[in-house]
Enzyme design. Structure first.
Site, PDB file in Angstrom:
ATOM      1  N   CYS A 101     -16.445  -4.155  -5.860  1.00 52.73           N
ATOM      2  CA  CYS A 101     -15.569  -4.562  -4.844  1.00 52.73           C
ATOM      3  C   CYS A 101     -14.958  -3.163  -4.605  1.00 52.73           C
ATOM      4  O   CYS A 101     -15.232  -2.172  -5.583  1.00 52.73           O
ATOM      5  CB  CYS A 101     -14.585  -5.366  -5.624  1.00 52.73           C
ATOM      6  SG  CYS A 101     -13.306  -5.551  -5.691  1.00 52.73           S
ATOM      7  N   CYS A 157     -12.513  -1.491  -7.227  1.00 51.61           N
ATOM      8  CA  CYS A 157     -13.282  -1.575  -7.681  1.00 51.61           C
ATOM      9  C   CYS A 157     -13.811   0.432  -7.314  1.00 51.61           C
ATOM     10  O   CYS A 157     -13.803   1.051  -8.900  1.00 51.61           O
ATOM     11  CB  CYS A 157     -14.427  -2.198  -8.714  1.00 51.61           C
ATOM     12  SG  CYS A 157     -13.653  -4.105 -10.102  1.00 51.61           S
ATOM     13  N   HIS A 187      -4.576  -8.703  -6.512  1.00 50.18           N
ATOM     14  CA  HIS A 187      -3.307  -7.735  -5.720  1.00 50.18           C
ATOM     15  C   HIS A 187      -2.539  -8.454  -5.229  1.00 50.18           C
ATOM     16  O   HIS A 187      -2.415  -8.995  -4.145  1.00 50.18           O
ATOM     17  CB  HIS A 187      -4.268  -6.183  -4.985  1.00 50.18           C
ATOM     18  CG  HIS A 187      -4.857  -7.563  -3.551  1.00 50.18           C
ATOM     19  ND1 HIS A 187      -6.311  -7.701  -3.704  1.00 50.18           N
ATOM     20  CD2 HIS A 187      -4.261  -7.782  -2.308  1.00 50.18           C
ATOM     21  CE1 HIS A 187      -6.250  -8.439  -2.503  1.00 50.18           C
ATOM     22  NE2 HIS A 187      -5.191  -7.732  -1.693  1.00 50.18           N
TER      23      HIS A 187
HETATM   24  P1  AMP Z   1      -5.165  -9.159   1.934  1.00 52.68           P
HETATM   25  O1  AMP Z   1      -5.893  -9.076   3.579  1.00 52.68           O
HETATM   26  O2  AMP Z   1      -4.181  -9.296   0.871  1.00 52.68           O
HETATM   27  O3  AMP Z   1      -6.945  -9.322   0.818  1.00 52.68           O
HETATM   28  O4  AMP Z   1      -5.046  -7.325   1.796  1.00 52.68           O
HETATM   29  C1  AMP Z   1      -6.129  -6.287   1.618  1.00 52.68           C
HETATM   30  C2  AMP Z   1      -5.452  -4.932   2.062  1.00 52.68           C
HETATM   31  O5  AMP Z   1      -5.923  -3.709   1.076  1.00 52.68           O
HETATM   32  C3  AMP Z   1      -5.444  -4.909   3.439  1.00 52.68           C
HETATM   33  O6  AMP Z   1      -3.462  -4.784   3.589  1.00 52.68           O
HETATM   34  C4  AMP Z   1      -5.696  -3.948   3.405  1.00 52.68           C
HETATM   35  O7  AMP Z   1      -5.029  -2.824   4.375  1.00 52.68           O
HETATM   36  C5  AMP Z   1      -6.010  -3.012   2.217  1.00 52.68           C
HETATM   37  N1  AMP Z   1      -7.537  -1.899   2.265  1.00 52.68           N
HETATM   38  C6  AMP Z   1      -8.375  -1.969   2.221  1.00 52.68           C
HETATM   39  N2  AMP Z   1      -8.731  -1.504   1.800  1.00 52.68           N
HETATM   40  C7  AMP Z   1      -8.092   0.153   1.448  1.00 52.68           C
HETATM   41  C8  AMP Z   1      -8.445   1.194   0.924  1.00 52.68           C
HETATM   42  N3  AMP Z   1      -9.896   1.758   0.881  1.00 52.68           N
HETATM   43  N4  AMP Z   1      -7.783   1.907   0.882  1.00 52.68           N
HETATM   44  C9  AMP Z   1      -6.392   0.984   0.896  1.00 52.68           C
HETATM   45  N5  AMP Z   1      -6.085  -0.208   1.154  1.00 52.68           N
HETATM   46  C10 AMP Z   1      -7.242  -0.781   1.470  1.00 52.68           C
HETATM   47 ZN    ZN Z   2     -12.787  -4.848  -8.323  1.00 51.48          ZN
END
Ligand code: AMP
Ligand code: ZN
Length: 111
Positions: free
Chosen positions: A2, A5, A97
């Site tokens: 993912c 990861c 997260h």
């Molecule tokens: P959620 O919608 O709670 O699953 O949050 C996922 C979060 O991951 C979102 O706020 C995205 O902006 C963040 N996100 C996705 N890809 C990345 C990345 N490569 N680096 C930092 N944050 C990310």
């Molecule tokens: Zn993962």
């Protein structure tokens, strides 16, 4: 693997806020507040819905570390911790997260 990861493995770059053997914290790529940090376990756990007695120690460790991460990021007047779990909550990355949001007066609305 993912996307989170891959960040843990260093295959995708991130701006790190904290790291130890079990936990990584990095700045959200699309910040919703002046300080927006994601805290994740290095072990792949899909969401809050997958937390059980076999993996909850890492969740406790994350919460023990969040105050330190928030302080080190310069948050001084409070913060919100959020975990979106599943489709209705708009979870987009299926690796557990916790969002730390701070650095401004946040909305009273939760949903
Ligand atoms: P959620 O919608 O709670 O699953 O949050 C996922 C979060 O991951 C979102 O706020 C995205 O902006 C963040 N996100 C996705 N890809 C990345 C990345 N490569 N680096 C930092 N944050 C990310
Ligand atoms: Zn993962």
């Amino acid at each position: 693997m993912c996307i989170f990861c891959k960040i843990i493995a260093g295959e995708i770059p991130s701006k790190k806020a904290y790291e130890d053997n079990d936990i990584l914290a990095f700045y959200d790529i699309n910040p919703q507040a002046p300080v927006h940090i994601l805290v994740i376990p290095k072990a792949h756990i899909p969401s809050v819905d997958a937390i059980d007695s076999t993996n909850s120690a890492i969740v406790a460790k994350i919460f023990e570390t969040i105050p330190e991460i928030a302080k080190a990021a310069g948050i001084t007047n409070g913060y919100r911790v959020i975990s979106n779990c599943g489709d209705d909550a708009c979870q987009t990355v299926k690796h557990l997260h916790f969002h730390i949001l701070g650095g401004k007066q946040l909305s009273e609305t939760m949903a």
